[in-house]
Design a protein around this motif. Structure first.
Motif, short mmCIF file in Angstrom:
data_model
loop_
_atom_site.label_atom_id
_atom_site.label_comp_id
_atom_site.label_asym_id
_atom_site.label_seq_id
_atom_site.Cartn_x
_atom_site.Cartn_y
_atom_site.Cartn_z
N CYS A 201 -4.47 15.62 -12.78
CA CYS A 201 -4.65 15.74 -11.32
C CYS A 201 -6.11 15.41 -10.96
CB CYS A 201 -4.30 17.16 -10.88
SG CYS A 201 -4.66 17.47 -9.15
N PRO A 202 -6.35 14.34 -10.21
CA PRO A 202 -7.75 13.94 -9.93
C PRO A 202 -8.59 15.02 -9.24
CG PRO A 202 -6.26 12.15 -9.42
CD PRO A 202 -5.40 13.35 -9.70
N PRO A 203 -8.08 15.69 -8.18
CA PRO A 203 -8.93 16.73 -7.55
C PRO A 203 -8.78 18.11 -8.19
CG PRO A 203 -7.03 16.33 -6.16
CD PRO A 203 -6.87 15.44 -7.36
N ILE B 143 -0.43 25.22 -6.56
CA ILE B 143 -1.00 23.95 -6.10
C ILE B 143 -1.70 24.21 -4.77
CG2 ILE B 143 -0.50 21.62 -5.22
CD1 ILE B 143 1.71 21.39 -7.23
N MET C 207 7.74 14.67 -5.90
CA MET C 207 7.06 14.74 -4.61
C MET C 207 8.05 15.15 -3.51
SD MET C 207 4.03 14.19 -5.45
CE MET C 207 3.08 14.02 -3.95
N CYS D 179 -4.71 18.74 -2.53
CA CYS D 179 -3.80 17.70 -3.05
C CYS D 179 -3.90 16.45 -2.17
CB CYS D 179 -2.36 18.23 -3.04
SG CYS D 179 -1.14 16.97 -3.44
N MET D 180 -4.02 15.30 -2.83
CA MET D 180 -4.15 14.05 -2.06
C MET D 180 -2.89 13.19 -2.18
SD MET D 180 -7.03 12.29 -4.40
CE MET D 180 -6.62 11.41 -5.90
N SER D 181 -1.79 13.78 -2.58
CA SER D 181 -0.48 13.10 -2.63
C SER D 181 -0.48 11.84 -3.48
CB SER D 181 -0.01 12.74 -1.21
OG SER D 181 -0.12 13.85 -0.37
N CYS D 182 -1.30 11.84 -4.53
CA CYS D 182 -1.40 10.64 -5.35
C CYS D 182 -0.19 10.46 -6.25
CB CYS D 182 -2.67 10.68 -6.19
SG CYS D 182 -2.66 11.97 -7.43
N SER D 183 0.50 11.58 -6.56
CA SER D 183 1.72 11.54 -7.40
C SER D 183 1.43 11.32 -8.89
CB SER D 183 2.66 10.45 -6.86
OG SER D 183 3.89 10.49 -7.45
N PHE D 184 0.17 11.44 -9.28
CA PHE D 184 -0.16 11.32 -10.72
C PHE D 184 0.59 12.37 -11.54
CE2 PHE D 184 -4.43 8.93 -11.27
CZ PHE D 184 -3.90 7.86 -10.58
N CYS D 185 0.64 13.60 -11.00
CA CYS D 185 1.30 14.69 -11.74
C CYS D 185 2.75 14.33 -12.03
CB CYS D 185 1.21 15.99 -10.95
SG CYS D 185 1.70 15.84 -9.24
N CYS E 259 -6.23 20.35 -8.49
CA CYS E 259 -5.72 21.38 -7.58
C CYS E 259 -4.49 22.08 -8.14
CB CYS E 259 -5.43 20.77 -6.21
SG CYS E 259 -4.17 19.50 -6.23
N ILE E 260 -4.22 21.92 -9.46
CA ILE E 260 -3.07 22.61 -10.07
C ILE E 260 -3.59 23.67 -11.04
CG2 ILE E 260 -1.02 22.32 -11.53
CD1 ILE E 260 -0.78 19.47 -10.59
N PRO F 59 3.66 18.07 -4.14
CA PRO F 59 4.65 18.18 -5.21
C PRO F 59 5.58 19.40 -5.05
CG PRO F 59 2.45 17.86 -6.09
CD PRO F 59 2.29 18.20 -4.66
S1 SF4 Z 1 -0.13 14.67 -6.10
FE1 SF4 Z 1 -2.08 14.12 -7.09
S2 SF4 Z 1 -3.57 15.46 -6.15
FE2 SF4 Z 1 -1.57 16.34 -5.67
S3 SF4 Z 1 -1.17 17.81 -7.29
FE3 SF4 Z 1 -0.28 15.89 -7.98
S4 SF4 Z 1 -1.89 14.88 -9.18
FE4 SF4 Z 1 -2.86 16.52 -7.98
#
Ligand code: SF4
Ligand code: SF4
Length: 285
Positions: free
Chosen positions: A97-99, A123, A145, A128-134, A101-102, A74
């Motif tokens: 954020c699933p892991p 971050i 992203m 970060c697993m690039s899930c883009s949830f944030c 990391c923020i 991000p």
């Molecule tokens: S992209 Fe996913 S893992 Fe990375 S900071 Fe955002 S929510 Fe967390």
């Protein structure tokens, strides 16, 4: 049949070889047409969208042009028009954020009152697993992203823990990276602002109409007669006397009321007898 899979696999390889040959034959004279110069003899290759062959990219001298939907880690948006960070330190991205990391630290004023901005924002790119949830959950379009994937370093800490300064990019950078998404967001924002402006105007018009109606009613109402101080004093004295008389009349005992009632009844009875005697005389009985 034995060997069918092998033949199919060879067929796929042959298909790609022929397509690649074909694509190369078409694009070799101007392979670098439309490519972007990065300096240092490096360039981004603009690979045709309808290309079917497997074009070899001479990385790192050449890079492939990434599709808009590509995402790596991000970035935080600095709104150049408003000259401020879009992030309000609401903390939603950190929660979803699933892991996890923020990390965010909310800023505060000199009295310790919390402000709607972050003083620190980190971050951990190694997690970060690039899930883009944030990005999906941010209500302020403040985090997006980035396409920059060349982040290789020797040590995880501190190089891969990005702070606010490293994460922040100007709005124009985001607009160039995500042109379609940026345009959609801006259109939506403009529509919402227009809707709010119309609602405000309607509200103001309703208020003005109410005020005008009240003013007309006030103008139509008959003006109260103006009295001098002496007249007002006289009026007050008369009202006080009236009230006193009323209280004196209504202030008798229950016995007084009963006696008055009885006298009235007898009076009525006497009048009725009188009228009956008169009628008898008139009829000559
Ligand atoms: S992209 Fe996913 S893992 Fe990375 S900071 Fe955002 S929510 Fe967390
Ligand atoms: S990036 Fe968005 S969701 Fe995260 S704290 Fe800032 S405003 Fe909230």
């Amino acid at each position: 049949m034995f060997g069918t899979g092998l033949l199919k696999g060879l067929g796929v390889t042959l298909k790609h070889a022929l397509e690649t040959f074909d694509d190369d034959r078409e694009s070799v004279p101007d392979r670098y047409r439309g490519s972007l110069e990065l300096g240092n003899n490096r360039r981004v290759i603009q690979q045709p969208i309808d290309q079917e062959g497997l074009l070899t990219i001479q990385y790192p001298e050449e890079k492939r042009l990434l599709p808009e939907r590509f995402r790596y880690i991000p970035m935080l948006i600095w709104d150049s028009e408003k000259d401020e960070d879009r992030c309000t330190a609401c903390g939603i991205c950190a929660k979803v954020c699933p892991p996890q990391c923020i990390w965010i630290v909310r800023d505060s004023d000199e009295n310790g009152k919390p402000l709607t901005r972050a003083s620190e924002f980190y971050i951990d790119a190694a997690v970060c697993m690039s899930c883009s949830f944030c990005v999906e959950f941010c209500p302020f379009d403040a985090i997006k992203m980035n396409h920059d994937y060349e982040l290789a370093v020797y040590d995880r800490y501190p190089q891969l823990v990005y702070d606010m300064a490293e994460l922040t990019v100007p709005l124009e950078y985001y607009a160039a990276l995500w042109p379609t998404q940026f345009e959609e967001e801006e259109t939506r924002r403009r529509e919402e602002e227009e809707k709010k402006r119309r609602q405000d105007e309607e509200k103001a018009a309703r208020l003005a109409a109410k005020q005008a109606e009240a003013a007309v009613k006030q103008a139509d109402a008959p003006a109260a007669p103006k009295r001098s101080a002496a007249e007002l004093q006289q009026l007050a004295r008369e009202r006080a006397a009236q009230r006193q008389a009323q209280s004196a009349d209504g202030g008798g005992s229950d016995d007084d009321d009963a006696a008055a009632k009885k006298a009235r009844m007898e009076e009525l009875k006497r009048k009725a007898q009188e009228r009956a005697r008169q009628r008898k005389l008139e009829s000559g009985e």
